[in-house]
Write a protein that holds these residues in place. Structure first.
Motif, PDB file in Angstrom:
ATOM      1  N   ASP A   1       0.835  -1.189   0.000  1.00 14.55           N
ATOM      2  CA  ASP A   1       0.000   0.000   0.000  1.00 14.55           C
ATOM      3  C   ASP A   1       0.879   1.252   0.000  1.00 14.55           C
ATOM      4  OD1 ASP A   1       0.533  -1.263   2.496  1.00 14.55           O
ATOM      5  OD2 ASP A   1      -0.713   0.192   3.527  1.00 14.55           O
TER       6      ASP A   1
ATOM      7  N   ASP B   1      -2.804   5.275  -2.136  1.00 17.83           N
ATOM      8  CA  ASP B   1      -3.977   4.567  -1.628  1.00 17.83           C
ATOM      9  C   ASP B   1      -4.630   5.333  -0.480  1.00 17.83           C
ATOM     10  OD1 ASP B   1      -3.727   2.181  -3.288  1.00 17.83           O
ATOM     11  OD2 ASP B   1      -1.957   1.720  -2.073  1.00 17.83           O
ATOM     12  N   ARG B   2      -3.790   6.053   0.280  1.00 20.29           N
ATOM     13  CA  ARG B   2      -4.276   6.865   1.404  1.00 20.29           C
ATOM     14  C   ARG B   2      -3.482   8.166   1.440  1.00 20.29           C
ATOM     15  NH1 ARG B   2      -7.498   3.715   4.956  1.00 20.29           N
ATOM     16  NH2 ARG B   2      -7.128   1.483   4.745  1.00 20.29           N
TER      17      ARG B   2
ATOM     18  N   GLU C   1      -9.438   4.817   2.075  1.00 22.80           N
ATOM     19  CA  GLU C   1      -8.640   4.099   1.094  1.00 22.80           C
ATOM     20  C   GLU C   1      -9.261   4.222  -0.291  1.00 22.80           C
ATOM     21  OE1 GLU C   1      -6.320  -0.023   1.084  1.00 22.80           O
ATOM     22  OE2 GLU C   1      -8.503  -0.266   1.149  1.00 22.80           O
ATOM     23  N   THR C   2      -8.438   4.595  -1.252  1.00 19.24           N
ATOM     24  CA  THR C   2      -8.801   4.592  -2.666  1.00 19.24           C
ATOM     25  C   THR C   2      -7.674   3.850  -3.371  1.00 19.24           C
ATOM     26  OG1 THR C   2      -9.866   6.741  -2.425  1.00 19.24           O
ATOM     27  CG2 THR C   2      -9.400   6.008  -4.664  1.00 19.24           C
ATOM     28  N   ARG C   3      -7.917   2.585  -3.696  1.00 14.09           N
ATOM     29  CA  ARG C   3      -6.858   1.729  -4.239  1.00 14.09           C
ATOM     30  C   ARG C   3      -6.401   2.207  -5.616  1.00 14.09           C
ATOM     31  NH1 ARG C   3      -4.109  -1.133  -0.935  1.00 14.09           N
ATOM     32  NH2 ARG C   3      -3.689  -2.684  -2.518  1.00 14.09           N
TER      33      ARG C   3
ATOM     34  N   ARG D   1       0.319   1.432  -9.592  1.00  9.59           N
ATOM     35  CA  ARG D   1       0.987   0.899  -8.399  1.00  9.59           C
ATOM     36  C   ARG D   1       2.340   0.280  -8.780  1.00  9.59           C
ATOM     37  NH1 ARG D   1      -0.889   0.054  -3.924  1.00  9.59           N
ATOM     38  NH2 ARG D   1      -3.045  -0.028  -4.627  1.00  9.59           N
TER      39      ARG D   1
END
Length: 151
Positions: A50, A77-78, A114-116, A122
Motif C-alpha cells: 500500500d 492509496d491513502r 482508502e482509494t486503491r 501501483r
C-alpha cells in the motif's frame, strides 16, 4: 550521538511522521516525485504494497499556499496531512487522513479513506520508489558518483 533536528518546521514534522510510519513497517522516502510537477513530503510503501502520501504543514499559511495537494490523491492509496498540536485542524478536509506530529514521533488521529491505485500505476510507483531509494543510498555511499566520477 547528539540528536540534530532538521532546520525547518515541516522537516521536523516529517521526521516524526517517518518514525511513526517505520513503526508500522512502512518504508519511507521524503521529497518523492510521483510525476513531473509533483513533489510530496513523504511517500511510504507498506508491508502489503500500500502507498501512502503525507503532506506536512507547519502553519495556516503553509496550508493555504498549497495548491497542488489535490493532484497527489491520484498517486496513493491513502492521503494524510501531518500537523503539530497548534495547527487549526478544522482547516483540513475531513475526507483526508490526519496525523499529529512533532520531531520525535507522530500519531494517526484520523485514518485516511482508502482509494486503491490501479495496478499499472501501483507497479510504476513501486518501481520508482525502489529506484529512488537505491539511488539515494548509492549517493550516500559514493558521493563522487553524482559528480561524474565513478559510474
Amino acid at each position: 550521538m547528539e540528536d540534530v533536528l532538521p532546520p525547518m518546521a515541516g522537516q521536523r514534522l516529517a521526521r516524526g511522521v517517518a518514525r511513526m510510519l517505520r513503526s508500522l513497517d512502512h518504508a519511507v522516502i521524503p521529497e518523492f516525485v510521483p510525476k513531473r510537477g509533483l513533489r510530496v513530503d513523504l511517500m511510504s510503501l507498506g508491508p502489503k504494497g500500500d502507498i501512502w502520501i503525507v503532506e506536512c504543514k507547519s502553519c495556516r499559511a503553509d496550508f493555504a499556499a498549497d495548491r497542488k495537494w489535490h493532484g497527489y490523491l491520484d498517486w496513493c492509496d491513502r492521503y494524510f496531512w501531518a500537523v503539530d498540536c497548534d495547527f487549526p485542524v478544522e482547516l483540513l478536509p475531513e475526507d483526508t487522513g490526519l496525523i499529529l506530529a512533532d520531531p520525535y514521533g507522530a500519531e494517526i488521529q484520523r485514518m485516511a479513506p482508502e482509494t486503491r491505485l490501479a495496478g499499472a500505476r501501483r507497479n510504476r510507483l513501486t518501481r520508482d520508489f525502489g529506484r529512488t531509494a537505491a539511488s539515494r543510498l548509492h549517493a550516500m555511499l559514493d558521493p563522487s558518483a553524482l559528480r561524474g566520477g565513478v559510474v
